[in-house]
Design an enzyme around this catalytic site. Structure first.
Site, PDB file in Angstrom:
ATOM      1  N   LYS A  14       2.612  -1.234   4.639  1.00  0.00           N
ATOM      2  CA  LYS A  14       1.964  -0.937   2.855  1.00  0.00           C
ATOM      3  C   LYS A  14       2.197   0.006   2.277  1.00  0.00           C
ATOM      4  CE  LYS A  14      -2.319  -0.143   3.446  1.00  0.00           C
ATOM      5  NZ  LYS A  14      -2.198   0.133   5.707  1.00  0.00           N
ATOM      6  N   ARG A  89     -10.893   2.763   0.600  1.00  0.00           N
ATOM      7  CA  ARG A  89     -10.973   2.328   1.899  1.00  0.00           C
ATOM      8  C   ARG A  89     -13.149   3.202   2.718  1.00  0.00           C
ATOM      9  NH1 ARG A  89      -6.313   5.695   2.799  1.00  0.00           N
ATOM     10  NH2 ARG A  89      -5.740   6.352   4.588  1.00  0.00           N
ATOM     11  N   ARG A 128       6.672   7.117  13.881  1.00  0.00           N
ATOM     12  CA  ARG A 128       6.690   7.374  12.298  1.00  0.00           C
ATOM     13  C   ARG A 128       6.696   9.276  12.289  1.00  0.00           C
ATOM     14  NH1 ARG A 128       3.148   5.871   8.134  1.00  0.00           N
ATOM     15  NH2 ARG A 128       1.099   6.809   8.266  1.00  0.00           N
ATOM     16  N   ARG A 134       5.517  14.127   9.925  1.00  0.00           N
ATOM     17  CA  ARG A 134       4.459  13.907   9.040  1.00  0.00           C
ATOM     18  C   ARG A 134       2.795  14.384  10.115  1.00  0.00           C
ATOM     19  NH1 ARG A 134       1.992   8.440   5.625  1.00  0.00           N
ATOM     20  NH2 ARG A 134      -0.143   9.365   6.754  1.00  0.00           N
ATOM     21  N   ARG A 145      -7.596   8.439  12.272  1.00  0.00           N
ATOM     22  CA  ARG A 145      -7.511   7.102  11.783  1.00  0.00           C
ATOM     23  C   ARG A 145      -7.276   5.733  12.229  1.00  0.00           C
ATOM     24  NH1 ARG A 145      -1.822   9.568  11.161  1.00  0.00           N
ATOM     25  NH2 ARG A 145      -1.053   7.519   9.902  1.00  0.00           N
TER      26      ARG A 145
HETATM   27  P1  ADP Z   1      -2.245   5.982   6.980  1.00  0.00           P
HETATM   28  O1  ADP Z   1      -2.970   5.150   6.624  1.00  0.00           O
HETATM   29  O2  ADP Z   1      -1.267   5.973   7.744  1.00  0.00           O
HETATM   30  O3  ADP Z   1      -3.008   7.099   7.823  1.00  0.00           O
HETATM   31  P2  ADP Z   1      -2.612   7.268   3.898  1.00  0.00           P
HETATM   32  O4  ADP Z   1      -1.076   8.038   3.868  1.00  0.00           O
HETATM   33  O5  ADP Z   1      -2.684   5.962   3.662  1.00  0.00           O
HETATM   34  O6  ADP Z   1      -2.105   7.085   5.569  1.00  0.00           O
HETATM   35  O7  ADP Z   1      -3.468   7.700   3.962  1.00  0.00           O
HETATM   36  C1  ADP Z   1      -3.145   9.861   4.497  1.00  0.00           C
HETATM   37  C2  ADP Z   1      -5.386  10.574   4.724  1.00  0.00           C
HETATM   38  O8  ADP Z   1      -5.545  10.718   3.161  1.00  0.00           O
HETATM   39  C3  ADP Z   1      -5.811   9.780   5.103  1.00  0.00           C
HETATM   40  O9  ADP Z   1      -5.816   9.827   6.440  1.00  0.00           O
HETATM   41  C4  ADP Z   1      -7.036  10.487   4.721  1.00  0.00           C
HETATM   42  O10 ADP Z   1      -7.390  11.184   4.979  1.00  0.00           O
HETATM   43  C5  ADP Z   1      -7.202  10.297   3.346  1.00  0.00           C
HETATM   44  N1  ADP Z   1      -6.809   9.507   2.201  1.00  0.00           N
HETATM   45  C6  ADP Z   1      -6.167   8.444   1.965  1.00  0.00           C
HETATM   46  N2  ADP Z   1      -6.736   7.843   0.544  1.00  0.00           N
HETATM   47  C7  ADP Z   1      -8.086   7.515   1.176  1.00  0.00           C
HETATM   48  C8  ADP Z   1      -8.639   7.588   0.470  1.00  0.00           C
HETATM   49  N3  ADP Z   1      -9.456   6.373  -0.269  1.00  0.00           N
HETATM   50  N4  ADP Z   1      -9.748   8.203   0.992  1.00  0.00           N
HETATM   51  C9  ADP Z   1     -10.627   8.995   2.025  1.00  0.00           C
HETATM   52  N5  ADP Z   1      -9.361   9.761   2.216  1.00  0.00           N
HETATM   53  C10 ADP Z   1      -8.106   9.259   1.869  1.00  0.00           C
END
Ligand code: ADP
Length: 193
Positions: A14, A89, A128, A134, A145
């Protein structure tokens, strides 16, 4: 106006595709993960608050995320559209997004559902983790996750399918191929409008 939402599991690409869509269509890529990582790097109050949750692979509270997105969508650079990545989410976030888009009269043009088998997802995240280091790419956080994705985010696919603007994107293919298919889907949306 082109308002694009990206849905799909971790590691589906994404972020990569979001940046390409952004560049090609001149609309900002709004990625909640990037916003949170920037806040943590800058050591802001938001960053300090979310860090332990982020590191463990948990979900940041809905109210924090909803306010963040509300402000971001109203910024000048999003006037002609956006690519939203990482939000919503949860069902609460999805409802809040529907409401705020209604309020500002900007419906989603299309929802792209990135489709990727779970084992490929895990493979990509593990790779990754080695390459980028990360903080949330530890095995435990990755498991967390993916579990939260299945429990809370995956059901949102049906929410958007019911509204008729969901397009499936097979994501287990080279970046250029996925992007070509996405651009074709976006052109269809433009024709329909
Ligand atoms: P990934 O999809 O690989 O887990 P992201 O960079 O999209 O990575 O998100 C990393 C983290 O940021 C998530 O695991 C969460 O802790 C937080 N996060 C991101 N977007 C949201 C959201 N919409 N609601 C709650 N937490 C979020």
């Amino acid at each position: 106006m082109l308002n694009v939402l990206l849905l799909g599991p971790q590691g589906a690409g994404k972020g990569t595709q979001g940046k390409l869509i952004s560049g090609e269509n001149g609309i900002p890529h709004i990625a909640t993960g990037d916003i949170l990582r920037a806040a943590m790097a800058a050591g802001t109050e938001l960053g300090r608050k979310v860090k332990p949750i982020y590191d463990a692979g948990g979900l940041v509270p809905d109210d924090i995320m909803i306010e963040l997105i509300r402000e971001r969508l109203c910024a000048d650079d999003a006037a002609n559209g956006f690519v939203l990545d990482g939000f919503p989410r949860t069902a609460v976030q999805a409802e809040a997004l529907d409401e705020m888009l209604d309020e500002i009269g900007r419906p989603l043009s299309v929802v792209l559902e990135f489709q990727l088998p779970e084992e490929v997802s895990i493979e990509r995240l593990t790779l990754r983790a080695q390459e980028e280091g990360r903080a949330d790419d530890t095995p435990e956080s990755i498991r967390n996750r993916l579990r939260l994705y299945h429990e809370q985010t995956e059901p949102l696919i049906e929410h958007y399918r019911a509204r008729g603007n969901l397009v499936g994107v097979p994501a287990n293919r080279p970046i250029e191929e996925v992007f070509e298919e996405i651009q074709r889907a976006l052109e269809q949306v433009a024709v329909r409008r």
